[in-house]
Structures are given as structure tokens and as C-alpha cells.
Write a protein that holds these residues in place. Structure first.
Motif, short mmCIF file in Angstrom:
data_model
loop_
_atom_site.label_atom_id
_atom_site.label_comp_id
_atom_site.label_asym_id
_atom_site.label_seq_id
_atom_site.Cartn_x
_atom_site.Cartn_y
_atom_site.Cartn_z
N UNK A 19 0.84 -1.20 0.00
CA UNK A 19 0.00 0.00 0.00
C UNK A 19 0.88 1.26 0.00
N UNK A 20 1.93 1.25 0.81
CA UNK A 20 2.86 2.38 0.84
C UNK A 20 3.56 2.54 -0.51
N UNK A 21 3.92 1.42 -1.10
CA UNK A 21 4.56 1.47 -2.42
C UNK A 21 3.63 2.12 -3.44
N UNK A 22 2.39 1.69 -3.46
CA UNK A 22 1.41 2.26 -4.39
C UNK A 22 1.20 3.75 -4.11
N UNK A 23 1.17 4.10 -2.84
CA UNK A 23 1.00 5.51 -2.48
C UNK A 23 2.21 6.33 -2.94
N UNK A 24 3.39 5.78 -2.81
CA UNK A 24 4.59 6.51 -3.23
C UNK A 24 4.56 6.79 -4.73
N UNK A 67 2.30 9.77 -5.34
CA UNK A 67 2.92 11.04 -4.96
C UNK A 67 3.76 11.58 -6.12
N UNK A 68 4.28 10.67 -6.95
CA UNK A 68 4.99 11.03 -8.18
C UNK A 68 6.18 11.94 -7.94
N UNK A 69 6.97 11.62 -6.95
CA UNK A 69 8.18 12.37 -6.65
C UNK A 69 9.04 11.48 -5.76
N UNK A 70 10.34 11.80 -5.63
CA UNK A 70 11.13 11.03 -4.65
C UNK A 70 10.45 11.12 -3.29
N UNK A 71 10.01 10.01 -2.78
CA UNK A 71 9.10 10.01 -1.63
C UNK A 71 9.72 9.28 -0.45
N UNK A 117 4.76 13.23 4.47
CA UNK A 117 5.83 13.43 3.51
C UNK A 117 6.17 14.91 3.49
N UNK A 118 7.35 15.29 3.94
CA UNK A 118 7.72 16.71 3.97
C UNK A 118 7.57 17.36 2.60
N UNK A 124 1.48 18.31 0.66
CA UNK A 124 0.34 18.68 1.49
C UNK A 124 -0.32 17.46 2.11
N UNK A 125 -0.58 17.54 3.40
CA UNK A 125 -1.17 16.41 4.12
C UNK A 125 -2.55 16.07 3.56
N UNK A 126 -3.33 17.08 3.22
CA UNK A 126 -4.67 16.84 2.67
C UNK A 126 -4.59 16.11 1.34
N UNK A 127 -3.57 16.42 0.57
CA UNK A 127 -3.40 15.74 -0.71
C UNK A 127 -2.94 14.31 -0.51
N UNK A 128 -2.06 14.10 0.47
CA UNK A 128 -1.61 12.74 0.80
C UNK A 128 -2.81 11.88 1.20
#
Length: 235
Positions: free
Chosen positions: A144-149, A152-156, A196-197, A200-204
Motif C-alpha cells: 500500500x505504501x509502495x502504491x502511495x509513493x 505522490x509522483x516524486x522522490x518520496x 511526507x515533507x 500537502x497532508x490533505x493531498x496525501x
């Protein structure tokens, strides 16, 4: 416990590993596996000391601390091998533990197989930092974290607020806050609290909800998103 063999080229274990879950449009990264990254740090785990050298984890200290968790993880990953399709991409996750200052960048799936030593190291960085207790982290949560990363479409790099949580720690936190569940998924290695620094938390949260992979909790005041692999729900 004797350390399992490691491929000198990949730095990953192939014996006794299980197949990863397939993902659409996965692409295997080119080149060899990047090093496991951990900051240089000495810290106590119960009565033991584990030493992390620059940019690479000490296997001796890790295996001593994680022997019990490793045994349970191997049983679970071996069982998965019988039911998971053979074709899947390489998968990498990056973590930063906000409490211990440890960093980990590692492929946990190579050539379509879960890598036991990589999973050990993930278990370790996601341990209960208050007690040093380690619990095998559910591979569904890692996927799930992998899919989320990828969304995010950036170095995560996921900054960890809470990974595994021992029953004693959960009970102590529950006495302090009504927001802590009595039977928390954290106690079973099935939940994580992250941010993820610079993202945006709402977008995450929105990206996590799109996965429909389990529970998603939004905590803007304390600055993290909760993910678990329980029933699909949100709060």
C-alpha cells in the motif's frame, strides 16, 4: 540465528522469499540495488546496543534484535509464495523515523520476490521505539505504501510517526488520548502513521483514499495520515 546468504551483487536474499503482489504498469528500475541508508547512530534496544554504520545497517546488531520477529515473518512470506502470481516489479520504499533519526532506503521486492532481510530491516525501523519491540509488518501494508509513493509522483520518503506499537505502549497512549483504539491495527503490524515533507497532508490523504486499500485517518492538527490494511473506511 544464522544470517541467511546474501547476494554480493544485489545485497538481497533470494532463498526462502515469496512472490510480490502484481501491479499494473510497474517498471523494474535499471542498475543495481542502491545501498541501504541509515544515519550513523548508537542507541539502546532493551539491554542490547545496535550500531548503525554510515549508510549501511549492521546486520549483527539488527539480527540480534530482530530474531524473534524474523522467524514469524519467514513463515508468513513462505505461505504467500503459494498463492501470489510470479510476475511483479521490483519495489523500493524509503523511510525516516522521526523518533530515532534513522533512515532506510531499500528494495523489499526484487525480481518478483519479497526479500526476507529487507523485510527484517523494515520491521526494525518500524519497531516500537519506546520499548524496542519488533513485530513483522504486514506486506500488504508495504505494498500500500509502495502504491502511495507512486501516486505522490516524486522522490518520496515516508516520515514515520508510528509503526508497530506494542500492547503496553498502546494501552499507555490510550490512557492519554481517546483517539487511540483499544485493538489498534498498530499492534499487529498492520498500520502506520506518516507524512511526507513538502507534500500537502490533505493531498496525501486524498491519494491514500483513492487506493481503497484499508483505513485512512486524517490528523491535520498533529500532522500525519494513518494507513491500515483493515476494512476500507475513513475518518
Amino acid at each position: 540465528m544464522t544470517a541467511p546468504p546474501i547476494s554480493s551483487k544485489e545485497g538481497a536474499i533470494h532463498a526462502g522469499s515469496a512472490w510480490c503482489f502484481p501491479e499494473k504498469n510497474d517498471r523494474s528500475p535499471s542498475g543495481s540495488q542502491p545501498p541501504v541508508e541509515l544515519e550513523r547512530k548508537d542507541f539502546a534496544i532493551g539491554s542490547q546496543q545496535a550500531f548503525f554504520a554510515d549508510r549501511i545497517v549492521s546486520r549483527r546488531g539488527f539480527l540480534k534484535a530482530g530474531a524473534g520477529a524474523a522467524a514469524g515473518l519467514l513463515s508468513a512470506s513462505t505461505a504467500l509464495g503459494a498463492i501470489i502470481p510470479r510476475h511483479a516489479a521490483d519495489r523500493r520504499l524509503c523511510f525516516y523515523n522521526a523518533h530515532t533519526g534513522e533512515r532506510l532506503r531499500i528494495f523489499y521486492c526484487r525480481d518478483g520476490r519479497y526479500l526476507p532481510e529487507a523485510l527484517y530491516r523494515i520491521n526494525y525501523i518500524l519497531r516500537d521505539f519506546r520499548t524496542g519491540e519488533i513485530k513483522p509488518i504486514d506486506v500488504h501494508l508495504l505494498d500500500t505504501l509502495y502504491r502511495l509513493s507512486r501516486k505522490v509522483s516524486r522522490p518520496c520518503t515516508f516520515h514515520i510517526i508510528s509503526g508497530y506499537r506494542s500492547p503496553a505502549t498502546n494501552a499507555r497512549l490510550r490512557r492519554k488520548s481517546r483517539g487511540v483504539a483499544k485493538n489498534s491495527y498498530h499492534m499487529y503490524g498492520k498500520a502506520i502513521d506518516i507524512y511526507v515533507p513538502g507534500y500537502r497532508l490533505s493531498r496525501l490523504r486524498r491519494q491514500a483514499l483513492k487506493l481503497r486499500a484499508g483505513g485512512v485517518g486524517y490528523y491535520p492538527k498533529t500532522g500525519f495520515v494513518h494507513l491500515d490494511v483493515g476494512p476500507v473506511r475513513q475518518w
